[in-house]
Design a protein around this motif. Sequence first.
Motif, short mmCIF file in Angstrom:
data_model
loop_
_atom_site.label_atom_id
_atom_site.label_comp_id
_atom_site.label_asym_id
_atom_site.label_seq_id
_atom_site.Cartn_x
_atom_site.Cartn_y
_atom_site.Cartn_z
N UNK A 1 0.88 -1.17 0.00
CA UNK A 1 0.00 0.00 0.00
C UNK A 1 0.91 1.21 0.00
N UNK A 2 1.01 1.91 -1.13
CA UNK A 2 1.95 3.03 -1.19
C UNK A 2 1.65 3.97 -2.36
N UNK A 3 2.29 5.14 -2.31
CA UNK A 3 2.25 6.06 -3.45
C UNK A 3 3.38 5.65 -4.38
N UNK A 4 3.07 5.33 -5.64
CA UNK A 4 4.13 4.86 -6.54
C UNK A 4 4.75 5.98 -7.36
N UNK A 5 3.97 7.03 -7.63
CA UNK A 5 4.50 8.23 -8.29
C UNK A 5 3.49 9.34 -7.94
N UNK A 6 3.78 10.60 -8.23
CA UNK A 6 2.85 11.64 -7.81
C UNK A 6 1.43 11.35 -8.31
N UNK A 7 0.48 11.32 -7.38
CA UNK A 7 -0.96 11.12 -7.67
C UNK A 7 -1.34 9.70 -8.10
N UNK A 8 -0.39 8.78 -8.08
CA UNK A 8 -0.70 7.38 -8.42
C UNK A 8 -0.32 6.50 -7.21
N UNK A 9 -1.31 5.72 -6.76
CA UNK A 9 -1.15 4.90 -5.55
C UNK A 9 -1.49 3.45 -5.89
N UNK A 10 -1.02 2.53 -5.04
CA UNK A 10 -1.44 1.13 -5.28
C UNK A 10 -1.78 0.44 -3.97
N UNK A 11 -2.69 -0.52 -4.08
CA UNK A 11 -3.03 -1.43 -2.98
C UNK A 11 -3.10 -2.81 -3.60
N UNK A 12 -1.99 -3.52 -3.60
CA UNK A 12 -1.89 -4.79 -4.34
C UNK A 12 -1.14 -5.85 -3.50
N UNK A 13 -0.94 -7.03 -4.09
CA UNK A 13 -0.27 -8.19 -3.46
C UNK A 13 -1.03 -8.63 -2.21
#
Length: 276
Positions: free
Chosen positions: A243-255
Motif C-alpha cells: 500500500x503506497x504512493x508509486x508516483x505523484x498522484x498514483x497509488x497502489x493497494x496490491x499483493x
Amino acid sequence: MRQNLGDANLDYQENGSFELFSLEDDLFQTCSDKLSYVNQLLQPIFKEDVFSVTNNSFGFKNIKEQYVFNQFEGQINTGKMMATLLQLVHTLGVKIVNNVEVKDCVSFENGAEITLKDGFRFRTAKVLITTNGFASQFLEEDVKPARAQVLITKPIQNLHIKGTFHFDEGYYYFRNIDNRILFGGGRNLDFKAEETTIMETSALIQEKLEALLQSTILPNTTFEIDHRWTGIMGVGKQKKAIVKEVSPNVYCGVRLGGMGVAIGSLVGKELAELVL
Ligand SMILES: Cc1cc2nc3c(=O)[nH]c(=O)nc-3n(C[C@H](O)[C@H](O)[C@H](O)COP(=O)(O)OP(=O)(O)OC[C@H]3O[C@@H](n4cnc5c(N)ncnc54)[C@H](O)[C@@H]3O)c2cc1C
C-alpha cells in the motif's frame, strides 16, 4: 467487512477451520510442537487459545488421525458479499465501469492520464491501482500472478462436512457450501505454469483435485463435479500487501497474497487514508 456489510448479508458462519496432515511427512509434529508458542503470540488479540489438536471426525482418509483446529476461522458466501458491496457503493454514488481495460497510466505533478485499450484517454486527479495479480502491467513492485484452480461438486445428500479445511501447507483448501464441496489448490504441482493471468484450468491440477476428493475428502461418497474455474491471486516474496504512493498522484493497494477476502477491506481503508 463484517462491520460494513453485516454478517447476515455475508452469510457469515464461524464453523472453525481444520489443518489436515499427510501420512507421508512430519509436518503435524512440527506444527503441534509450535502450537503453544503461536497461541501465546495470539493471546492478546483473541484472549483464548486459537489453535488446538482434535481428532478426525469427518471420515477423511489417507491423513493423520489428528489435525489442528482453529476455533475462530469463519466462512462467508462471497457471491452475497460482492452483491451487498456493490449495492452499498452504488447508494454512495460510486460509478463502476465494467469491461474497460486500462492500457497505460502516466503520472503528472497535478494529476495522471489514463489510456484505455481502445485508445481513449482522460485525465484525473488521483489514480489508485488495485488490480492485484494483474498489477505488474503498471508497477515495478514485487507482485506476480498466481492462478488458483477450483471445482465444486453437485449437491451431496447428507453431507456431514462443515467448516473450512486446508492441507499440504495451505496449498489445498476445501469447504462446504451448503451441501456441496468446493475444493481448490494444487498450484505447487507446477508453480511456473500457474504464474499466469490466463483464466484456464489445466488437466494436471484438475485431475489431482478430483483424485484427492475421491481418495481423501469423500472416500465413501459418490459425487459429481458441477463446475470448474480459475481465479488470479497476487503474490510476492513477502506475505504483506503493498500500500503506497508509486508516483505523484498514483497509488497502489496490491499483493493481497491470496487473502484479499479476509484483508481486502482493511487494505482498501489504508489506501483511502493514504490518498486522503
Ligand atoms: C480460487 C481462489 C480462492 C481464494 N480464496 C480466498 C480465501 O479463502 N480467503 C481470502 O481471504 N482470499 C481468498 N482468495 C484471494 C482473494 O480472492 C483476492 O485476494 C481478492 O480477490 C483480491 O481482490 P482485489 O480486488 O485486490 O483483486 P481482484 O479481485 O483480482 O480484482 C482485480 C480486478 O482488476 C481487473 N483488471 C486487471 N487488469 C486490468 C486492467 N488493465 N484494466 C482494468 N481492469 C483490470 C481484473 O479483471 C479484476 O476484476 C482466493 C482467490 C482465488 C483465486
